[in-house]
Design a protein around this motif. Sequence first.
Motif, PDB file in Angstrom:
ATOM      1  N   SER A  86       0.867  -1.182   0.000  1.00  0.00           N
ATOM      2  CA  SER A  86       0.000   0.000   0.000  1.00  0.00           C
ATOM      3  C   SER A  86       0.897   1.223   0.000  1.00  0.00           C
ATOM      4  O   SER A  86       1.818   1.323   0.818  1.00  0.00           O
ATOM      5  N   ASP A  87       0.648   2.150  -0.916  1.00  0.00           N
ATOM      6  CA  ASP A  87       1.486   3.338  -1.057  1.00  0.00           C
ATOM      7  C   ASP A  87       0.694   4.609  -0.839  1.00  0.00           C
ATOM      8  O   ASP A  87      -0.477   4.687  -1.198  1.00  0.00           O
ATOM      9  N   SER A  88       1.384   5.616  -0.303  1.00  0.00           N
ATOM     10  CA  SER A  88       0.846   6.972  -0.223  1.00  0.00           C
ATOM     11  C   SER A  88       1.949   7.934  -0.637  1.00  0.00           C
ATOM     12  O   SER A  88       3.103   7.766  -0.250  1.00  0.00           O
ATOM     13  N   ILE A  89       1.577   8.928  -1.423  1.00  0.00           N
ATOM     14  CA  ILE A  89       2.502   9.978  -1.823  1.00  0.00           C
ATOM     15  C   ILE A  89       1.819  11.302  -1.520  1.00  0.00           C
ATOM     16  O   ILE A  89       0.659  11.512  -1.888  1.00  0.00           O
ATOM     17  N   PHE A  90       2.530  12.205  -0.826  1.00  0.00           N
ATOM     18  CA  PHE A  90       1.920  13.465  -0.460  1.00  0.00           C
ATOM     19  C   PHE A  90       2.972  14.560  -0.397  1.00  0.00           C
ATOM     20  O   PHE A  90       4.169  14.281  -0.322  1.00  0.00           O
ATOM     21  N   ALA A  91       2.519  15.795  -0.449  1.00  0.00           N
ATOM     22  CA  ALA A  91       3.410  16.948  -0.452  1.00  0.00           C
ATOM     23  C   ALA A  91       4.188  17.043   0.853  1.00  0.00           C
ATOM     24  O   ALA A  91       3.624  16.890   1.941  1.00  0.00           O
ATOM     25  N   SER A  92       5.480  17.296   0.752  1.00  0.00           N
ATOM     26  CA  SER A  92       6.331  17.382   1.939  1.00  0.00           C
ATOM     27  C   SER A  92       5.975  18.565   2.825  1.00  0.00           C
ATOM     28  O   SER A  92       6.312  18.577   4.005  1.00  0.00           O
ATOM     29  N   GLN A  93       5.285  19.562   2.283  1.00  0.00           N
ATOM     30  CA  GLN A  93       4.953  20.751   3.062  1.00  0.00           C
ATOM     31  C   GLN A  93       3.881  20.498   4.120  1.00  0.00           C
ATOM     32  O   GLN A  93       3.653  21.326   4.983  1.00  0.00           O
ATOM     33  N   LEU A  94       3.201  19.386   4.044  1.00  0.00           N
ATOM     34  CA  LEU A  94       2.143  19.093   5.019  1.00  0.00           C
ATOM     35  C   LEU A  94       2.730  18.933   6.413  1.00  0.00           C
ATOM     36  O   LEU A  94       3.877  18.531   6.581  1.00  0.00           O
TER      37      LEU A  94
ATOM     38  N   ALA B 128       1.369  15.865  11.551  1.00  0.00           N
ATOM     39  CA  ALA B 128       0.084  15.252  11.915  1.00  0.00           C
ATOM     40  C   ALA B 128      -0.720  14.887  10.669  1.00  0.00           C
ATOM     41  O   ALA B 128      -1.314  13.814  10.590  1.00  0.00           O
ATOM     42  N   LYS B 129      -0.737  15.780   9.684  1.00  0.00           N
ATOM     43  CA  LYS B 129      -1.479  15.520   8.452  1.00  0.00           C
ATOM     44  C   LYS B 129      -0.837  14.354   7.690  1.00  0.00           C
ATOM     45  O   LYS B 129      -1.530  13.485   7.170  1.00  0.00           O
ATOM     46  N   LYS B 130       0.502  14.304   7.665  1.00  0.00           N
ATOM     47  CA  LYS B 130       1.199  13.204   7.001  1.00  0.00           C
ATOM     48  C   LYS B 130       0.830  11.866   7.642  1.00  0.00           C
ATOM     49  O   LYS B 130       0.588  10.888   6.954  1.00  0.00           O
ATOM     50  N   ARG B 131       0.785  11.842   8.975  1.00  0.00           N
ATOM     51  CA  ARG B 131       0.429  10.595   9.668  1.00  0.00           C
ATOM     52  C   ARG B 131      -0.968  10.132   9.281  1.00  0.00           C
ATOM     53  O   ARG B 131      -1.240   8.943   9.188  1.00  0.00           O
TER      54      ARG B 131
END
Length: 112
Positions: A74-82, A85-88
């Motif tokens: 399972s993968d997630s990719i998200f903006a590093s600026q988050l 807490a939001k990344k978690r």
Amino acid sequence: MDKALDACPSLSFLNRYGDRVQVDIEGVADQVPAGDATVSFRMHFTTDAGRFKTDHDSLITTVRSGEAIITVVSDSIFASQLSAAKKRSFLPKLDQNLLKRQADALREAQHS
């Protein structure tokens, strides 16, 4: 399988642009009991495409049943600026029912 995770807390690879990417690896404490042996781990790395950085998190679970192995990723990719807490909140989570169904199907296929 768990011993390999303890011995290798990181790895690296070359991305499609030829840049070396450092990957952190962390074992998952809450293992899902399935098959004869199960191991789960997370991989985290950051990529930088120009001025846009992204964090990549993967949850990999491997189940051995007899001579066969299944792997669920399972993968997630998200903006590093988050924020952290939001990344978690975006971290991949293992679907325990899916894993158990797949492990049962693997076991059944070996005995049919």
